[in-house]
Enzyme design. Structure first.
Site, PDB file in Angstrom:
ATOM      1  N   CYS A 271       6.970 -35.632  10.446  1.00  0.00           N
ATOM      2  CA  CYS A 271       8.187 -35.577   9.634  1.00  0.00           C
ATOM      3  C   CYS A 271       9.337 -36.399  10.207  1.00  0.00           C
ATOM      4  O   CYS A 271      10.344 -36.606   9.531  1.00  0.00           O
ATOM      5  CB  CYS A 271       8.643 -34.126   9.468  1.00  0.00           C
ATOM      6  SG  CYS A 271       9.063 -33.327  11.050  1.00  0.00           S
ATOM      7  N   CYS A 276      16.541 -31.650  20.529  1.00  0.00           N
ATOM      8  CA  CYS A 276      16.573 -31.792  21.983  1.00  0.00           C
ATOM      9  C   CYS A 276      15.503 -30.886  22.593  1.00  0.00           C
ATOM     10  O   CYS A 276      15.165 -29.831  22.051  1.00  0.00           O
ATOM     11  CB  CYS A 276      17.965 -31.471  22.535  1.00  0.00           C
ATOM     12  SG  CYS A 276      18.429 -29.735  22.498  1.00  0.00           S
ATOM     13  N   CYS A 365     -22.722 -11.855  30.009  1.00  0.00           N
ATOM     14  CA  CYS A 365     -23.204 -10.565  30.531  1.00  0.00           C
ATOM     15  C   CYS A 365     -24.589 -10.187  30.015  1.00  0.00           C
ATOM     16  O   CYS A 365     -25.093  -9.111  30.340  1.00  0.00           O
ATOM     17  CB  CYS A 365     -22.209  -9.469  30.176  1.00  0.00           C
ATOM     18  SG  CYS A 365     -22.028  -9.174  28.396  1.00  0.00           S
ATOM     19  N   CYS A 373     -22.309  -4.728  13.193  1.00  0.00           N
ATOM     20  CA  CYS A 373     -21.575  -3.525  13.581  1.00  0.00           C
ATOM     21  C   CYS A 373     -21.085  -3.581  15.018  1.00  0.00           C
ATOM     22  O   CYS A 373     -20.367  -2.686  15.459  1.00  0.00           O
ATOM     23  CB  CYS A 373     -22.451  -2.286  13.388  1.00  0.00           C
ATOM     24  SG  CYS A 373     -23.910  -2.244  14.477  1.00  0.00           S
ATOM     25  N   CYS A 450      -3.962  37.390  -8.804  1.00  0.00           N
ATOM     26  CA  CYS A 450      -2.567  37.232  -8.392  1.00  0.00           C
ATOM     27  C   CYS A 450      -2.438  36.138  -7.351  1.00  0.00           C
ATOM     28  O   CYS A 450      -3.420  35.515  -6.932  1.00  0.00           O
ATOM     29  CB  CYS A 450      -2.036  38.562  -7.855  1.00  0.00           C
ATOM     30  SG  CYS A 450      -2.823  39.084  -6.302  1.00  0.00           S
ATOM     31  N   CYS A 466       3.815  29.320  -2.227  1.00  0.00           N
ATOM     32  CA  CYS A 466       4.473  28.561  -1.149  1.00  0.00           C
ATOM     33  C   CYS A 466       3.570  28.291   0.030  1.00  0.00           C
ATOM     34  O   CYS A 466       3.994  27.629   0.988  1.00  0.00           O
ATOM     35  CB  CYS A 466       5.728  29.307  -0.689  1.00  0.00           C
ATOM     36  SG  CYS A 466       5.380  30.882   0.144  1.00  0.00           S
ATOM     37  N   CYS A 486       9.536  33.551  -3.361  1.00  0.00           N
ATOM     38  CA  CYS A 486       8.484  33.899  -4.329  1.00  0.00           C
ATOM     39  C   CYS A 486       8.705  35.305  -4.910  1.00  0.00           C
ATOM     40  O   CYS A 486       7.747  36.008  -5.287  1.00  0.00           O
ATOM     41  CB  CYS A 486       7.106  33.828  -3.663  1.00  0.00           C
ATOM     42  SG  CYS A 486       6.685  32.183  -3.023  1.00  0.00           S
TER      43      CYS A 486
END
Length: 502
Positions: A271, A276, A365, A373, A450, A466, A486
């Protein structure tokens, strides 16, 4: 040149022999009639005196010319000979903009399209070696030779003849500067050299490009190599001269906006932006420390130009450049489809993968591993998969096309993938239709009844509304306490269901 020197000396010998009149100081024509001389001894004295004055004037003119050349040109362009009365001048020929160097024909047959073109700003110099005779510039021209890497013998001979012509025009005065200006400004025009210019190797201008069966290939290869070396020398010289020109000029850094010499600046080659070295050094060090080795591009916004490794090495310290070099190599290897790394944490050596094999053997090694995998090599058995990887596998499988799905089934096994999909569906159903016990986390589905719930695993009581834990002794107190969130919600879900049924 030599003929002129012999003619001058012959004139002196004939004058001494009395065949020609001797020169006299102050005589407009430089000659006196024989009858004006008093006697032979007086003639000899007058000649010696005049020759001494001429020799002294020539020496002064030579010294002045050499001093002038030394003041105009730097050491790379002008070197005075050790003898003192001669030297070497390296003349850079002026080139027009976009001057193109060309290489074509049979000798370029292994190049793309049998042609090579490159724009250059400098050609190697024409070297003028000269030596002053004792009677220069009053009578004889300098003895000289011309040499050049990119001009052939006939072209050099033509230039020499023109230098002789310039001497004849300026005979009696110094001529080196006129020679230099001609070589610098008019060589291309005089030799009819235009862009694109294809240099000819010395001696090649007379050769017939015809190769026989015996030795033809060797001759052709040698010609090709000589031409290639010449092109390489020209390009190297052009690059060196452009760098020299850049270093000698002032440039404004686009970061700190200070003016500095080119030797203190860095030029991005693609370009042509200039910064500097101090600013670019800080910028490079930050990027390398962050591991962004592919981001060492021009600081100009949206500029894609990238610094070369040589430019990076020049600016950053050795340890940091080693990190840059290592990361750059690693990122390059990562882009190679047939390159994997040894999975051992203390090794990480690059390993080439065979196209039709899933086994990789580390050269460092000797660890044999599955390239898919990264576990110990397991032959034709499906790859084992972790729980975390299973989630990724489900998402990858559902988003894949038919070809990728077949590859995943071959790699991990169709049964493993089917199980992963079933587990995902089960998990999604549980997330939608159940809640986790606040004590043990067991998924619990509420069908009816209930809001006081009892976990079938840990037997803990909790509120379905709750999800708070309830007292085992008084579990309904949570729904009867006015302060509870509640309060009066024990049968809220059941009542809602009954209202929907009605």
């Amino acid at each position: 040149m030599r003929a002129g020197r012999r003619s001058s000396r012959s004139r002196r010998r004939r004058a001494r022999a009395g065949e020609l009149p001797l020169p006299r100081r102050g005589d407009p024509a430089g000659l006196v009639a024989p009858e004006q001389l008093a006697c032979p001894s007086e003639s000899r004295d007058l000649f010696a005196s005049t020759a001494l004055k001429m020799s002294s004037g020539d020496r002064d003119a030579q010294e002045d010319e050499l001093l002038a050349l030394a003041s105009i040109y730097d050491e790379d362009e002008f070197k005075r000979a050790p003898s003192g009365q001669g030297g070497e001048i390296r003349v850079l020929v002026d080139l027009p903009e976009d001057f193109t160097l060309l290489w074509s024909g049979k000798q370029a047959e292994n190049l793309q399209n049998n042609r090579f073109e490159c724009t250059v700003s400098f050609l190697p110099p024409i070297v003028l070696n000269f030596e002053f005779p004792a009677d220069y510039p009053s009578a004889s021209p300098p003895a000289f030779t011309l040499s050049s890497k990119w001009l052939h013998q006939e072209q050099l001979t033509a230039l020499c003849k023109h230098l002789d012509t310039l001497w004849e025009e300026k005979k009696g005065s110094v001529v080196l500067f006129a020679w230099i200006q001609f070589l610098k400004e008019e060589t291309l025009t005089y030799l009819n050299i235009t862009s694109a210019f294809e240099p000819i190797i010395s001696g090649e201008e007379h050769e017939e490009v015809c190769y026989g069966a015996a030795g033809g290939a060797m001759e052709q290869a040698e010609t090709f190599n000589r031409r290639a070396r010449l092109i390489r020398e020209i390009l190297d010289f052009d690059l060196a001269q452009q760098e020299k020109r850049f270093n000698s000029k002032m440039h404004t850094c686009n970061i700190c906006f200070s003016d500095k010499l080119g030797s203190e600046c860095m030029l991005f080659l693609d370009c042509r932006h200039v910064y500097c070295k101090a600013c670019v050094k800080d910028y490079f060090e930050i990027q390398i420390k962050d591991g962004q080795v592919h981001c060492l591009n021009c600081p100009e916004p949206k500029c894609p130009s990238v610094a070369t490794p040589g430019q990076v090495k020049e600016l950053v310290e050795e340890k940091l450049f080693a990190r840059y070099d290592r990361l750059l190599l690693q990122s390059t290897l990562d882009l190679m489809a047939d390159m994997v790394y040894c999975p051992r944490p203390g090794c990480q050596t690059p390993v080439m993968q065979e196209p039709s094999c899933t086994m990789g053997i580390c050269s460092s090694c000797n660890y044999a591993f599955c390239t898919l995998c990264k576990m110990t090599y397991h032959g034709v058995s499906p790859c084992k998969i972790s729980a975390e990887k299973l989630v990724q596998l489900r998402e990858e499988y559902l988003a894949a096309d038919d070809t990728t799905k077949k590859f995943l089934e071959q790699r991990y096994g169709k049964r493993v993938i089917q199980k992963a999909l079933e587990e995902m569906e089960s998990k999604e159903w549980l997330e939608t239709n159940s809640k986790s016990c606040p004590s043990c986390g067991t998924p619990i589905e509420k069908l009816d009844g209930c809001n006081k719930m009892t976990c079938s695993v840990c037997n803990k009581h909790f509120c379905w509304c709750c999800m708070g834990s309830l007292s085992k002794a008084r579990p309904y107190e949570h729904f009867n306490d006015p302060a509870s969130p509640c309060f009066n919600k024990l049968f809220q879900g059941l009542l809602n269901d009954m209202e929907e049924d009605i």
